[in-house]
Design an enzyme around this catalytic site. Structure first.
Site, PDB file in Angstrom:
ATOM      1  N   ASP A  78     -43.706  38.574  11.101  1.00 52.39           N
ATOM      2  CA  ASP A  78     -43.781  38.350  12.616  1.00 52.39           C
ATOM      3  C   ASP A  78     -45.213  38.994  13.245  1.00 52.39           C
ATOM      4  O   ASP A  78     -45.833  38.349  14.298  1.00 52.39           O
ATOM      5  CB  ASP A  78     -42.512  38.657  13.208  1.00 52.39           C
ATOM      6  CG  ASP A  78     -41.707  37.770  12.968  1.00 52.39           C
ATOM      7  OD1 ASP A  78     -41.530  37.150  11.955  1.00 52.39           O
ATOM      8  OD2 ASP A  78     -40.673  37.117  13.902  1.00 52.39           O
ATOM      9  N   LYS A 121     -36.841  37.136  10.438  1.00 54.90           N
ATOM     10  CA  LYS A 121     -36.116  35.813  10.641  1.00 54.90           C
ATOM     11  C   LYS A 121     -35.552  35.468   9.118  1.00 54.90           C
ATOM     12  O   LYS A 121     -34.656  34.659   8.908  1.00 54.90           O
ATOM     13  CB  LYS A 121     -36.996  34.767  11.012  1.00 54.90           C
ATOM     14  CG  LYS A 121     -37.609  35.025  12.294  1.00 54.90           C
ATOM     15  CD  LYS A 121     -36.769  35.544  13.533  1.00 54.90           C
ATOM     16  CE  LYS A 121     -37.477  35.896  14.521  1.00 54.90           C
ATOM     17  NZ  LYS A 121     -38.318  36.927  14.492  1.00 54.90           N
ATOM     18  N   CYS A 192     -41.174  47.614  10.141  1.00 58.01           N
ATOM     19  CA  CYS A 192     -41.742  48.628  11.094  1.00 58.01           C
ATOM     20  C   CYS A 192     -40.785  49.522  11.662  1.00 58.01           C
ATOM     21  O   CYS A 192     -39.699  49.218  11.544  1.00 58.01           O
ATOM     22  CB  CYS A 192     -42.271  47.632  12.330  1.00 58.01           C
ATOM     23  SG  CYS A 192     -43.247  46.307  11.876  1.00 58.01           S
ATOM     24  N   SER A 466     -39.863  39.892  20.878  1.00 59.56           N
ATOM     25  CA  SER A 466     -39.795  40.900  19.666  1.00 59.56           C
ATOM     26  C   SER A 466     -39.124  42.090  19.960  1.00 59.56           C
ATOM     27  O   SER A 466     -38.698  42.393  21.170  1.00 59.56           O
ATOM     28  CB  SER A 466     -41.132  41.461  19.168  1.00 59.56           C
ATOM     29  OG  SER A 466     -41.074  42.706  18.354  1.00 59.56           O
TER      30      SER A 466
END
Length: 550
Positions: A78, A121, A192, A466
């Site tokens: 993403d 996702k 992340c 996000s």
């Protein structure tokens, strides 16, 4: 066994011949066939270490007397897809992942499956697929990235890159420092470092019982993650033998547990979409009001990046999700985990090693959970905000609309200093259908924070945010603009009121004015007219239904 359909009987001689061509022995045909759905790719930092984990899953399956088969599942980063056409695809990818799981497992009549996943996702897509398929399944998430370092300071991806752009534009940091941050913010493999969508979903997958205890926060670089992968491989054979399936685990009560933990952690607002989509596959009714009800009764007990100060590694060392379950035990249902244990048993065995990372309920960071659902004449069917990332000053806000029909237009205005104190940035035609794909607005929200405007500028959208977003950012506005929702008729200068404590999102227009504008509104032409997204936008439901395909 289910796989007997392709390997038993005289009429399956051709099938067995093809299976033997893969290297299987006759002895293998008497064992359960187990898929390993691997989303390994060189493109995603969270997935580059999966070749190693595949080996350990295979080892576990073989120890358990099963036969492993690896097959590929597509993945998107993403962060790399952010801010351009690429961001139309991740939400749409979720459905492809679910369909891939269904297709491969049914075509080959596999007895069970382990899904190796990590990023945003892909994890919910795999959960949707195995819940729809309903054969024994375990999810293995590949783990969080460790924090970066710069001048003895811990670094996180969003804070030190996306927000760093805004700080550099403002002059708070030099271009040389920004270049250093670019090199050091993401030191290696893993998802992340904060409680963004990937790590939130990993935590919730473990909470609802679809990953074995400890999986959600075990670091990508750790030997612990390898041991979890191997243990999952062994355990899947036991699940097949005992015929324990995803819908025995993904129940209304386990989904409620996931929501409780989500609210307590202050997780990504994207989980609202994903949990509703998983519930849809399980035939369970789950609506926005359930999230808000649970949030009002669940204290926010962690302070994790992006809106907090701690990292996923801190949560792991504080005891991980088992420790969170221990803290929240009084608010949870006692449901089954794929390990064979139940929630309370996992909680009772856990220990909490840092009282600040996982706070007691009576010393919570906030009295309510991380997410709030707003309604009003601008969002008749609801909108979502990550309230744990909003400052007290901005919990109530009134400002003038600055309207944009595309994320790029808004980003250009923000970076060119055209957004001022008291503005409410409106980004529309970015919903599930209008986007298409309901793009994330991380770049503009991070730029607003980096420019020092987080306490005087709001942003609302029918798109989404996000997990890295913080500040007064309202997303998932339903109905979306492309469906003729009220956000479609906003004009520059309209007065927008956000009232998070009272769950309101309003535009200062009379009912008659709104109806008059809506009568004049005409649908806009789809932005994409060919390929997968052109089909997706015709089938996707609204955000308040989980953006599932009809």
């Amino acid at each position: 066994m289910r796989s007997d359909t392709i390997k038993k009987g005289l009429e399956r001689v051709p099938h067995r011949a093809l299976l033997h061509a893969t290297g299987l022995s006759k002895k293998d045909l008497n064992r359960p066939f187990i898929g390993i759905a691997s989303s390994f790719t060189d493109l995603i930092p969270g997935h580059i270490g999966m070749r190693d984990l595949e080996r350990f899953i295979e080892r576990g399956i073989c120890y358990g007397q099963g036969v492993p088969f690896i097959f590929g599942v597509p993945g998107i980063c993403d962060g790399i897809a952010m801010g351009h056409l690429g961001m139309c695809y991740p939400m749409a990818l979720r459905e492809i992942v679910a369909d891939t799981i269904e297709t491969v497992c049914n075509a080959h009549q596999l007895d069970g499956i382990i899904c190796l996943t990590n990023c945003d996702k892909i994890t919910p897509g795999m959960l949707m697929g195995v819940t729809r398929l309903n054969i024994p399944a375990i999810i293995v998430t590949a783990g969080p990235m460790i924090s970066g370092r710069f001048n003895k300071r811990k670094l996180a991806f969003v804070h030190d890159t996306y927000e760093g752009m805004g700080r550099a534009r403002k002059g708070d940091i030099s271009m040389q420092e920004l270049s250093c941050l670019e090199m050091e913010a993401c030191p290696g493999q893993g998802s992340c470092q904060g409680l963004y969508t990937a790590n939130t979903m990993a935590c919730l997958t473990e909470t609802m019982g679809m990953s074995i205890p400890g999986c959600g926060t075990a670091l990508a670089i750790s030997a612990k993650k390898r041991r979890i992968a191997q243990a999952s491989g062994e355990r899947i054979v036991e699940l097949i033998n005992k015929n324990i399936k995803p819908r025995d685990i993904v129940t209304k009560k386990s989904l409620e547990n996931a929501i409780v933990v989500d609210m307590a952690l202050g997780g990504s607002s994207n989980t609202v979409l994903h949990l509703m989509a998983i519930a849809h596959e399980a035939g369970i009714d789950l609506d926005l009001k359930t999230f808000d009800k649970i949030s009002k009764n669940t204290p926010h007990i962690t302070s994790l990046e992006p809106s907090g100060t701690h990292f996923m590694e801190d949560l792991e060392y504080a005891g991980g999700i088992p420790a969170v379950l221990k803290r929240l035990k009084s608010k949870l249902n006692n449901v089954l985990n794929v390990s064979g244990e139940k929630t309370f048993e996992i909680a009772d065995k856990a220990s909490i090693s840092d009282e600040d990372v996982i706070r007691p309920l009576n010393k919570a960071y906030h009295k309510q959970g991380g997410i709030a659902v707003l309604y009003g004449n601008l969002a008749p069917n609801g909108a979502v905000v990550k309230q744990s990332g909003v400052s007290e000053k901005m919990m109530k806000f009134t400002g003038k609309a600055k309207v944009f029909n595309r994320e790029e237009e808004a980003m250009q205005a923000i970076m060119n200093n055209k957004i001022k104190k008291g503005d409410c940035v409106v980004i529309r035609y970015e919903g599930p259908s209008g986007g298409p794909g309901m793009r994330e607005m991380l770049a503009p929200t991070a730029a607003i924070v980096g420019l020092g405007l987080a306490d005087c500028v709001a942003l609302i959208t029918d798109g989404r945010f996000s997990g890295g977003t913080k500040g007064p950012c309202i997303g998932h506005i339903s109905p979306e603009a492309s469906a003729g929702g009220p956000i479609a008729i906003l004009k520059d200068g309209d007065i927008i009121t956000i009232d998070i404590p009272n769950r309101k999102l309003e535009v200062k227009l009379s009912k008659q004015d709104i109806e008059k504008r809506l009568k004049r509104w005409r649908p806009v032409s789809p932005k994409i007219k060919t390929g997968y997204l052109s089909r997706y936008l015709k089938q996707v439901s609204s955000a308040d239904k989980g953006a599932v395909l009809r």
